[in-house]
Design a protein around this motif. Structure first.
Motif, PDB file in Angstrom:
ATOM      1  N   ARG A 107     -48.078 110.100  69.439  1.00  0.00           N
ATOM      2  CA  ARG A 107     -46.830 110.812  69.516  1.00  0.00           C
ATOM      3  C   ARG A 107     -46.660 111.357  70.859  1.00  0.00           C
ATOM      4  O   ARG A 107     -45.567 111.446  71.536  1.00  0.00           O
ATOM      5  CB  ARG A 107     -46.696 111.810  68.352  1.00  0.00           C
ATOM      6  N   ASP A 108     -47.815 112.119  71.377  1.00  0.00           N
ATOM      7  CA  ASP A 108     -47.659 112.827  72.723  1.00  0.00           C
ATOM      8  C   ASP A 108     -47.088 111.881  73.793  1.00  0.00           C
ATOM      9  O   ASP A 108     -46.268 112.197  74.551  1.00  0.00           O
ATOM     10  CB  ASP A 108     -48.789 113.291  73.035  1.00  0.00           C
ATOM     11  N   GLU A 109     -47.804 110.460  73.847  1.00  0.00           N
ATOM     12  CA  GLU A 109     -47.681 109.539  74.713  1.00  0.00           C
ATOM     13  C   GLU A 109     -46.228 109.199  74.774  1.00  0.00           C
ATOM     14  O   GLU A 109     -45.381 109.192  75.771  1.00  0.00           O
ATOM     15  CB  GLU A 109     -48.633 108.492  74.648  1.00  0.00           C
ATOM     16  N   ILE A 110     -45.527 108.790  73.463  1.00  0.00           N
ATOM     17  CA  ILE A 110     -44.170 108.517  73.409  1.00  0.00           C
ATOM     18  C   ILE A 110     -43.176 109.389  73.647  1.00  0.00           C
ATOM     19  O   ILE A 110     -42.257 109.044  74.450  1.00  0.00           O
ATOM     20  CB  ILE A 110     -43.970 108.006  71.686  1.00  0.00           C
ATOM     21  N   LEU A 111     -43.533 110.853  73.433  1.00  0.00           N
ATOM     22  CA  LEU A 111     -42.588 111.944  73.954  1.00  0.00           C
ATOM     23  C   LEU A 111     -42.667 112.050  75.421  1.00  0.00           C
ATOM     24  O   LEU A 111     -41.737 112.110  75.983  1.00  0.00           O
ATOM     25  CB  LEU A 111     -43.023 113.059  73.152  1.00  0.00           C
TER      26      LEU A 111
END
Ligand code: HEM
Length: 273
Positions: A107-111
């Protein structure tokens, strides 16, 4: 031979076959008509492209695919493309539920790449963590567990001579779980093993032991499409929800030809505010 015996299952199979044939024939006729009337373009979907290339071939060479052939192609694309990719997406959600630390990393990477905004193609290519996760899911829960081949002439395979007419089964699922290739942790979910690419994940055995899409001349034609589809689905879900396994979840990979979860994948999603 036994499939011609009128058992209950065979009759149901035949009924389904005829129904599917009728539905597909209707879709194809509708598309052909719409193209003729200028209401649809040849290039707005796969069926249009297939019909255009076929009519060109008939114009130029006088031969092409029959209606039955087009129907079979539609079936192949549907069967080859939907069950496989949905298995990949479902098991990715299961693994990310079981391994919350990887859910957070993904999720961190996507955000970081998209924020809360719309996805775009170039951005999808930069999702290194998600690519590692998808590779690890393709390895552990290989959607097509096995492929078969037949020899049409005497064939040397390693140090074996195989006569013509032999059916060979190649179980990717076993190769993907082999400790000699992947290490003692072969059965564990560890996306990190793919952090330096496929070649390094196999401990010096090259990229060939990892072949969820097969390889060679009959490699999956939808490989890139499937990975893009899975990335889009998972990225959209991760942007909006966190998820975990429901207490009713039962781990039940069920190897038939693909490997769906026999009792489904019960997940609980929480909207991210
Ligand atoms: C995670 C998703 C997918 C996996 C794991 C997968 C896997 C495979 C494998 C292993 C084969 C080789 C079968 C064999 O040689 O016996 C194959 C063939 C094929 N796949 Fe996929 N596939 C996926 C998605 C798709 C999608 C999305 C499409 C279409 C849009 C597709 C279309 C095809 C077709 C048409 C073939 C036959 C190619 C040929 O025989 O030349 N696949 N796939």
């Amino acid at each position: 031979m036994e499939r011609f015996i009128p058992t209950k299952a065979n009759k149901k199979f035949e009924e389904n076959r005829v129904e599917l044939q009728t539905v597909l024939r209707g879709i194809i006729d509708k598309k052909k008509k719409a193209i003729k009337l200028g209401e649809a373009s040849h290039c707005d979907d796969l069926l249009g492209i297939l019909l255009e290339s076929n009519s060109k071939e008939i114009e130029e060479d006088g031969v092409g695919m029959s209606m039955e052939d087009v129907i079979e192609e539609c079936k192949l694309f549907y069967i080859a493309g939907s069950e496989t990719t949905s298995n990949l997406i479902v098991y990715t959600m299961v693994c990310l539920s079981l391994h919350q630390e990887w859910q957070i990393k993904a999720r961190d990477e996507i955000l970081q790449v998209f924020g809360a905004g719309e996805l775009y193609f170039e951005g999808l290519k930069n999702l290194k963590i998600l690519t590692m996760i998808l590779n690890e899911v393709l390895r552990l829960y290989t959607p097509v567990i096995m492929i078969t081949r037949a020899t049409d002439k005497e064939t040397k395979l390693g140090n074996m001579m195989i006569p013509p007419g032999v059916q060979l089964s190649l179980a990717m699922i076993h190769v993907h779980h082999d400790c000699e290739i992947w290490g003692d942790d072969a059965t564990e979910f560890k996306p990190d093993r793919f952090s330096e690419g496929v070649i390094n994940a196999t401990r010096g055995k090259g990229s060939s032991p990892f072949f969820p899409f097969s390889s060679g001349p009959r490699v999956c034609i939808g490989q890139n499409f499937a990975i893009t589809e899975a990335k889009v689905a998972i990225a959209l879900i991760l942007q909006r929800f966190s998820f975990e396994l429901s207490p009713s979840y039962k781990h039940s990979p069920f190897p038939v030809f693909t490997m769906p979860p026999q009792f489904g994948a019960h997940l609980i999603l929480h909207k991210i505010s």
